[in-house]
Structures are given as C-alpha cells and as structure tokens.
Design a protein around this motif. Structure first.
Motif, PDB file in Angstrom:
ATOM      1  N   UNK A  79       0.841  -1.204   0.000  1.00  0.00           N
ATOM      2  CA  UNK A  79       0.000   0.000   0.000  1.00  0.00           C
ATOM      3  C   UNK A  79       0.874   1.251   0.000  1.00  0.00           C
ATOM      4  N   UNK A  80       1.939   1.231   0.787  1.00  0.00           N
ATOM      5  CA  UNK A  80       2.843   2.386   0.832  1.00  0.00           C
ATOM      6  C   UNK A  80       3.496   2.628  -0.529  1.00  0.00           C
ATOM      7  N   UNK A  81       3.865   1.570  -1.227  1.00  0.00           N
ATOM      8  CA  UNK A  81       4.447   1.735  -2.568  1.00  0.00           C
ATOM      9  C   UNK A  81       3.469   2.405  -3.524  1.00  0.00           C
ATOM     10  N   UNK A  82       2.215   1.978  -3.472  1.00  0.00           N
ATOM     11  CA  UNK A  82       1.206   2.579  -4.346  1.00  0.00           C
ATOM     12  C   UNK A  82       0.982   4.050  -4.013  1.00  0.00           C
ATOM     13  N   UNK A  83       0.922   4.349  -2.742  1.00  0.00           N
ATOM     14  CA  UNK A  83       0.727   5.747  -2.323  1.00  0.00           C
ATOM     15  C   UNK A  83       1.925   6.592  -2.738  1.00  0.00           C
ATOM     16  N   UNK A  84       3.112   6.048  -2.589  1.00  0.00           N
ATOM     17  CA  UNK A  84       4.316   6.800  -2.969  1.00  0.00           C
ATOM     18  C   UNK A  84       4.324   7.099  -4.470  1.00  0.00           C
ATOM     19  N   UNK A  85       3.864   6.156  -5.270  1.00  0.00           N
ATOM     20  CA  UNK A  85       3.792   6.393  -6.714  1.00  0.00           C
ATOM     21  C   UNK A  85       2.813   7.519  -7.046  1.00  0.00           C
ATOM     22  N   UNK A  86       1.752   7.606  -6.273  1.00  0.00           N
ATOM     23  CA  UNK A  86       0.728   8.621  -6.552  1.00  0.00           C
ATOM     24  C   UNK A  86       1.043   9.977  -5.950  1.00  0.00           C
ATOM     25  N   UNK A  87       1.564   9.995  -4.731  1.00  0.00           N
ATOM     26  CA  UNK A  87       1.780  11.256  -4.028  1.00  0.00           C
ATOM     27  C   UNK A  87       3.246  11.682  -3.977  1.00  0.00           C
ATOM     28  N   UNK A  88       4.142  10.818  -4.378  1.00  0.00           N
ATOM     29  CA  UNK A  88       5.590  11.028  -4.283  1.00  0.00           C
ATOM     30  C   UNK A  88       6.111  11.004  -2.850  1.00  0.00           C
ATOM     31  N   UNK A  89       5.278  10.648  -1.916  1.00  0.00           N
ATOM     32  CA  UNK A  89       5.700  10.486  -0.523  1.00  0.00           C
ATOM     33  C   UNK A  89       4.682   9.592   0.177  1.00  0.00           C
ATOM     34  N   UNK A  90       5.084   9.101   1.342  1.00  0.00           N
ATOM     35  CA  UNK A  90       4.174   8.316   2.181  1.00  0.00           C
ATOM     36  C   UNK A  90       4.015   9.091   3.490  1.00  0.00           C
ATOM     37  N   UNK A  91       2.809   9.486   3.823  1.00  0.00           N
ATOM     38  CA  UNK A  91       2.611  10.238   5.071  1.00  0.00           C
ATOM     39  C   UNK A  91       3.050   9.428   6.284  1.00  0.00           C
ATOM     40  N   UNK A  92       3.752  10.092   7.184  1.00  0.00           N
ATOM     41  CA  UNK A  92       4.189   9.406   8.405  1.00  0.00           C
ATOM     42  C   UNK A  92       3.011   9.131   9.326  1.00  0.00           C
ATOM     43  N   UNK A  93       2.168  10.154   9.482  1.00  0.00           N
ATOM     44  CA  UNK A  93       1.001  10.014  10.359  1.00  0.00           C
ATOM     45  C   UNK A  93      -0.263  10.143   9.536  1.00  0.00           C
ATOM     46  N   UNK A  94      -1.163   9.228   9.742  1.00  0.00           N
ATOM     47  CA  UNK A  94      -2.445   9.262   9.044  1.00  0.00           C
ATOM     48  C   UNK A  94      -3.562   9.473  10.068  1.00  0.00           C
TER      49      UNK A  94
END
Length: 113
Positions: A79-94
């Motif tokens: 999931x983090x890989x997919x989010x990184x592809x879309x947002x260029x980062x992975x949020x630390x806190x959700x």
C-alpha cells in the motif's frame, strides 16, 4: 474501518489495489498500520509471557502470530508503494486531521478544474 472491509480490500492483489482511489488507500494504510502495531504488541506480550513462565505458549501459536505480523507488513509495504507512486511520498502520520485536509484539497482542486 470494518474488519470485513479491511480483509476484502487490503489482501487483494496489487493490481486490484491500484484501482482504488488514493484516499481509500490512505484509509487502508491507516488501518493496516494500526493492526500491525497491535499484532506487534501481542507478539511482544507473548514473548514476555514465555520468558517469565517458561514457554507456556506453543511454538506453533507463536509462528501463527508471526506469520500474521509478516503478512500485515507485506500488505503495508504494498500500500505504501502505491501511495508513494501517486503522491511522491508516504505520510508518516495518518490521523483524522491529515485525512480531512487531504480530502478537502482533493474536493477543492476538483472544483477549481
């Protein structure tokens, strides 16, 4: 997130996860992190109990919990890989604040366009 919804969505193949909206992926990631953290705490507690009482929890049970933890880790990474592809980062806190700001930005930007 409801347990059945999480189970149905999070453990889909990555091709299926790719079809979800980014906001849905963020919600899945939040739930996955929560469950993974709970699983880690459970494993730590089980290890502590085994150390204090002399292995009262069977190795098979420990392996089962470790397997669940590793499976959640893999799902989280996907999931983090997919989010990184879309947002260029992975949020630390959700937290709820981040999610509501993200949703506001998406709806606000959609109205502009």
């Amino acid at each position: 997130m409801e347990p059945l919804i999480f189970e149905e969505e999070a453990f889909k193949p990555i091709e299926e996860l790719w079809k979800l909206k980014t906001y849905e992926l963020l919600l899945l990631l939040k739930e996955c992190r929560k469950r993974r953290s709970e699983q880690y705490e459970l494993l730590s507690d089980m290890q502590r109990i085994n150390n204090k009482t002399g292995n009262t929890i069977s190795k098979d049970d420990m392996r089962l919990f470790q397997k669940d933890y590793l499976q959640l880790t893999e799902v989280q990474k996907n999931i983090e890989r997919l989010i990184k592809k879309r947002l260029d980062y992975v949020p630390r806190r959700l937290d709820d604040r981040y999610l509501s700001q993200y949703l506001y930005q998406m709806t606000h930007n959609a109205k502009k366009g």
